[in-house]
Design an enzyme around this catalytic site. Structure first.
Site, PDB file in Angstrom:
ATOM      1  N   TYR A   1       0.843  -1.207   0.000  1.00 30.69           N
ATOM      2  CA  TYR A   1       0.000   0.000   0.000  1.00 30.69           C
ATOM      3  C   TYR A   1       0.875   1.253   0.000  1.00 30.69           C
ATOM      4  O   TYR A   1       0.585   2.232  -0.689  1.00 30.69           O
ATOM      5  CB  TYR A   1      -0.900  -0.018   1.243  1.00 30.69           C
ATOM      6  CG  TYR A   1      -1.946   1.066   1.258  1.00 30.69           C
ATOM      7  CD1 TYR A   1      -3.234   0.823   0.790  1.00 30.69           C
ATOM      8  CD2 TYR A   1      -1.651   2.334   1.746  1.00 30.69           C
ATOM      9  CE1 TYR A   1      -4.196   1.815   0.799  1.00 30.69           C
ATOM     10  CE2 TYR A   1      -2.608   3.332   1.760  1.00 30.69           C
ATOM     11  CZ  TYR A   1      -3.890   3.069   1.280  1.00 30.69           C
ATOM     12  OH  TYR A   1      -4.831   4.051   1.291  1.00 30.69           O
TER      13      TYR A   1
ATOM     14  N   PHE B   1      -7.842  18.974 -24.571  1.00 31.54           N
ATOM     15  CA  PHE B   1      -8.553  17.726 -24.814  1.00 31.54           C
ATOM     16  C   PHE B   1      -9.857  17.755 -24.006  1.00 31.54           C
ATOM     17  O   PHE B   1      -9.953  18.460 -23.005  1.00 31.54           O
ATOM     18  CB  PHE B   1      -7.681  16.519 -24.420  1.00 31.54           C
ATOM     19  CG  PHE B   1      -8.384  15.216 -24.637  1.00 31.54           C
ATOM     20  CD1 PHE B   1      -8.659  14.775 -25.923  1.00 31.54           C
ATOM     21  CD2 PHE B   1      -8.821  14.449 -23.564  1.00 31.54           C
ATOM     22  CE1 PHE B   1      -9.351  13.588 -26.127  1.00 31.54           C
ATOM     23  CE2 PHE B   1      -9.506  13.249 -23.774  1.00 31.54           C
ATOM     24  CZ  PHE B   1      -9.782  12.822 -25.050  1.00 31.54           C
ATOM     25  N   ASP B   2     -10.858  16.975 -24.438  1.00 31.12           N
ATOM     26  CA  ASP B   2     -12.212  17.018 -23.826  1.00 31.12           C
ATOM     27  C   ASP B   2     -12.203  16.875 -22.307  1.00 31.12           C
ATOM     28  O   ASP B   2     -12.876  17.626 -21.606  1.00 31.12           O
ATOM     29  CB  ASP B   2     -13.114  15.877 -24.333  1.00 31.12           C
ATOM     30  CG  ASP B   2     -12.973  15.607 -25.802  1.00 31.12           C
ATOM     31  OD1 ASP B   2     -12.098  16.198 -26.444  1.00 31.12           O
ATOM     32  OD2 ASP B   2     -13.748  14.778 -26.297  1.00 31.12           O
TER      33      ASP B   2
ATOM     34  N   ASP C   1       0.582  18.644 -21.153  1.00 31.42           N
ATOM     35  CA  ASP C   1      -0.324  17.504 -21.302  1.00 31.42           C
ATOM     36  C   ASP C   1       0.356  16.597 -22.320  1.00 31.42           C
ATOM     37  O   ASP C   1       0.211  16.755 -23.521  1.00 31.42           O
ATOM     38  CB  ASP C   1      -1.702  17.977 -21.784  1.00 31.42           C
ATOM     39  CG  ASP C   1      -2.644  16.799 -22.063  1.00 31.42           C
ATOM     40  OD1 ASP C   1      -2.207  15.632 -21.940  1.00 31.42           O
ATOM     41  OD2 ASP C   1      -3.819  17.049 -22.399  1.00 31.42           O
TER      42      ASP C   1
ATOM     43  N   ALA D   1       0.396  13.206 -23.183  1.00 30.05           N
ATOM     44  CA  ALA D   1      -0.054  11.838 -23.481  1.00 30.05           C
ATOM     45  C   ALA D   1       0.756  11.244 -24.638  1.00 30.05           C
ATOM     46  O   ALA D   1       1.080  10.069 -24.644  1.00 30.05           O
ATOM     47  CB  ALA D   1      -1.539  11.838 -23.826  1.00 30.05           C
TER      48      ALA D   1
ATOM     49  N   LYS E   1      -1.179   6.041 -23.689  1.00 33.61           N
ATOM     50  CA  LYS E   1      -0.714   6.309 -25.058  1.00 33.61           C
ATOM     51  C   LYS E   1       0.804   6.019 -25.099  1.00 33.61           C
ATOM     52  O   LYS E   1       1.210   4.878 -25.217  1.00 33.61           O
ATOM     53  CB  LYS E   1      -1.029   7.746 -25.471  1.00 33.61           C
ATOM     54  CG  LYS E   1      -2.505   8.007 -25.766  1.00 33.61           C
ATOM     55  CD  LYS E   1      -3.293   8.355 -24.572  1.00 33.61           C
ATOM     56  CE  LYS E   1      -4.668   8.886 -24.886  1.00 33.61           C
ATOM     57  NZ  LYS E   1      -5.489   9.026 -23.674  1.00 33.61           N
TER      58      LYS E   1
ATOM     59  N   HIS F   1     -22.214  11.957 -27.227  1.00 31.48           N
ATOM     60  CA  HIS F   1     -21.712  11.072 -28.281  1.00 31.48           C
ATOM     61  C   HIS F   1     -21.500   9.638 -27.799  1.00 31.48           C
ATOM     62  O   HIS F   1     -21.539   8.711 -28.588  1.00 31.48           O
ATOM     63  CB  HIS F   1     -20.411  11.626 -28.872  1.00 31.48           C
ATOM     64  CG  HIS F   1     -19.336  11.893 -27.874  1.00 31.48           C
ATOM     65  ND1 HIS F   1     -19.435  12.896 -26.942  1.00 31.48           N
ATOM     66  CD2 HIS F   1     -18.164  11.279 -27.638  1.00 31.48           C
ATOM     67  CE1 HIS F   1     -18.358  12.887 -26.184  1.00 31.48           C
ATOM     68  NE2 HIS F   1     -17.569  11.904 -26.581  1.00 31.48           N
TER      69      HIS F   1
HETATM   70  O1  PLI Z   1      -8.149   8.920 -21.204  1.00 28.17           O
HETATM   71  P1  PLI Z   1      -7.245   9.415 -20.109  1.00 28.17           P
HETATM   72  O2  PLI Z   1      -8.000   9.832 -18.920  1.00 28.17           O
HETATM   73  O3  PLI Z   1      -6.143   8.484 -19.790  1.00 28.17           O
HETATM   74  O4  PLI Z   1      -6.487  10.708 -20.700  1.00 28.17           O
HETATM   75  C1  PLI Z   1      -7.148  11.905 -20.980  1.00 28.17           C
HETATM   76  C2  PLI Z   1      -6.427  12.635 -22.075  1.00 28.17           C
HETATM   77  C3  PLI Z   1      -5.708  13.743 -21.774  1.00 28.17           C
HETATM   78  N1  PLI Z   1      -5.032  14.433 -22.733  1.00 28.17           N
HETATM   79  C4  PLI Z   1      -5.038  14.032 -24.036  1.00 28.17           C
HETATM   80  C5  PLI Z   1      -4.271  14.821 -25.040  1.00 28.17           C
HETATM   81  C6  PLI Z   1      -5.743  12.905 -24.417  1.00 28.17           C
HETATM   82  O5  PLI Z   1      -5.727  12.523 -25.697  1.00 28.17           O
HETATM   83  C7  PLI Z   1      -6.486  12.163 -23.426  1.00 28.17           C
HETATM   84  C8  PLI Z   1      -7.267  11.027 -23.759  1.00 28.17           C
HETATM   85  N2  PLI Z   1      -7.497  10.689 -25.014  1.00 28.17           N
HETATM   86  C9  PLI Z   1      -8.320   9.740 -25.484  1.00 28.17           C
HETATM   87  C10 PLI Z   1      -9.140   8.865 -24.585  1.00 28.17           C
HETATM   88  C11 PLI Z   1      -8.440   9.576 -26.924  1.00 28.17           C
HETATM   89  O6  PLI Z   1      -9.170   8.673 -27.389  1.00 28.17           O
HETATM   90  O7  PLI Z   1      -7.795  10.364 -27.639  1.00 28.17           O
END
Ligand code: PLI
Length: 461
Positions: free
Chosen positions: A73, A126-127, A217, A219, A260, A452
């Site tokens: 933990y 991002f969304d 950010d 990813a 990613k 969506h």
């Molecule tokens: O899906 P998460 O929570 O691991 O990450 C959110 C996220 C943050 N920033 C960016 C640039 C993203 O592309 C992102 C998630 N993207 C998804 C799920 C996609 O399908 O592009």
């Protein structure tokens, strides 16, 4: 089919069977899914290009690392291993694991919103980032270069910040009201488009001058580094790791969806360069939101896999193959006249459905029409990124018209071969050649937010 004596830089040791359905079956399956590809079962999808998030294949080194995961933990060995890799790449002092990208957003973003009427500025949020900005009581402003909307026109770095827009946004709202500047690399919403090192440096200077924190950010930061090496003067001979280190030098914090460029199926990173006060706030907040700071939402074994995956994603041979695959699909489509965001970005080909379906108005969702036709034709699942995703104006309740109506063909990492990409290209070219037959959609059911994901539709006659 691509060769020139180069192919996938891996051998396949374990396989997951996939099954093609018949066209008639797919017509029924899509109808039963309410014409929403999110509601299809993955076993009814032949090639799944919905997202590159968490859908990649792990390597033998990652799988074997999982066997030594320490599930303590507090103070897990796996945490310290992952921490040392994150510090090695970023040079940042503080690190916490989170369950995925939005976990990092929910812990970090509220900490900089210290009063009412504050803003985050990004190239494009991002969304989920936008959602967490708003949940924290702030507003989100996008300042991407206009070239990003000029789909046919080539630009090396369509993900760049427009520095004029950025300076104007700071001047208009007052620097004391800017919570932070979020550098999204690559810029997902614009087509996985890269941001140049010169642009990151310039944004950092503007931020510093105004006393504003910069947040990466990241990813898809490794893919961004690859484009910098390939396209920006002075970086051709530099290692990807060194390009990454310079990139991180322009950020004060790093939020990452490790699903990613971490090459794992679940996980995330929250790292802070040296701001101890913000780190202490996050360390307190992460406990109720994600978990104790040394696991923060991740298993020990998943931290082990991520520690390996982060380094594998910086390998130039891996990156070259990854970007080559996206380009291959993009080139096949462009050669057949299919309009796409040009050049292709790092993780996906974005098809311009506004150009393909000028006869379908934005509120009948042209990119959904193309996405559904592609599924019926080839069993390929893509995703709409346009007016359906954008939703309604919260005040007027009218559908907001997106500047771009895109369908994203997102390529998972180390999963599909060039033959799979040929299937995707052939099916998409067929859809393009029959584009005049495509019809729009109306809602059967529409949820009030994030519609969506769960909406159902009726095809229009
Ligand atoms: O899906 P998460 O929570 O691991 O990450 C959110 C996220 C943050 N920033 C960016 C640039 C993203 O592309 C992102 C998630 N993207 C998804 C799920 C996609 O399908 O592009």
């Amino acid at each position: 089919m691509k060769s020139k004596y180069m192919a996938e830089p891996y051998r396949i040791k374990m396989v997951e069977p996939i099954r093609q359905t018949t066209r008639d079956e797919r017509i029924t399956l899509l109808k039963n899914a309410g014409y929403n590809p999110f509601s299809l079962r993955s076993e009814d999808v032949y090639i799944d290009l919905l997202t590159d998030s968490g859908t990649g294949a792990m390597s033998q080194d990652q799988w074997s690392a999982m066997m030594v995961g320490d599930e303590a933990y507090a103070g897990s060995k796996s945490f310290y291993k992952l921490e040392s890799v994150v510090k090695h790449i970023t040079g940042y002092k503080y690190f916490m694991p989170v369950h995925q990208g939005r976990g990092a957003e929910q812990v970090f973003l509220p900490q900089l919103v210290t009063k009412k009427g504050m803003y985050y500025i990004s190239n494009i949020h991002f969304d989920t980032t936008r959602a967490h900005v708003e949940l924290a009581g702030a507003r989100a402003i996008d300042c991407v270069v206009e070239d990003c909307y000029d789909i046919e026109h080539y630009h090396d770095f369509k993900g760049n910040f427009c520095l004029d827009k950025l300076e104007k946004a700071i001047a208009t709202h007052g620097k004391e009201n800017i919570a932070g500047i979020i550098m999204t690399i690559t810029n997902n919403s614009a087509g996985g488009q890269p941001v140049s090192m010169a642009n990151l440096r310039a944004v950092k200077e503007i931020a510093k001058k105004n006393g504003i924190m910069t947040i990466i950010d990241g990813a898809r930061y490794a893919e961004n580094c690859f484009f910098i090496k390939e396209r920006e003067d002075g970086y051709q001979d530099m290692d990807i790791l060194d390009i990454a280190r310079e990139t991180f030098s322009y950020g004060d914090a790093f939020l990452m969806s490790a699903k990613k460029d971490g090459l794992v199926n679940m996980g995330g990173i929250l790292a802070i360069k040296d701001n101890e006060a913000v780190y202490n706030k996050c360390r307190t907040y992460i406990v109720p939101m994600e978990g104790f700071p040394t696991y923060g939402g991740m298993n020990g074994r998943d931290m082990e896999a991520l520690a390996v995956g982060l380094m594998e994603a910086l390998d130039i041979h891996y990156l070259q193959h990854r970007i080559d695959q996206i380009r291959y699909l993009g080139d096949r489509l462009r050669d057949a006249g299919v309009p796409i965001q040009h050049p292709v970005g790092g993780h996906a080909v974005f098809v311009d459905c506004k150009a393909i379906c000028p006869h379908i108005p934005y509120d009948q969702f042209p990119a959904l029409a193309v996405t559904n036709a592609l599924y019926i034709e080839g069993g390929v699942r893509a995703v709409e990124i346009g007016s359906l995703l954008l939703g309604r104006d919260p005040d007027t309740k009218k559908n907001i018209q997106s500047r771009m109506e895109l369908m994203r063909l997102t390529i998972p990492r180390r999963v599909y071969t060039y033959n799979h990409l040929d299937v995707v290209a052939d099916a998409m070219i067929h859809v393009y050649e029959h584009r005049h037959e495509l019809k729009g959609y109306e809602f059967e059911y529409e949820s009030p937010i994030l519609r969506h994901f769960t909406a159902t539709f009726r095809p229009l006659k």
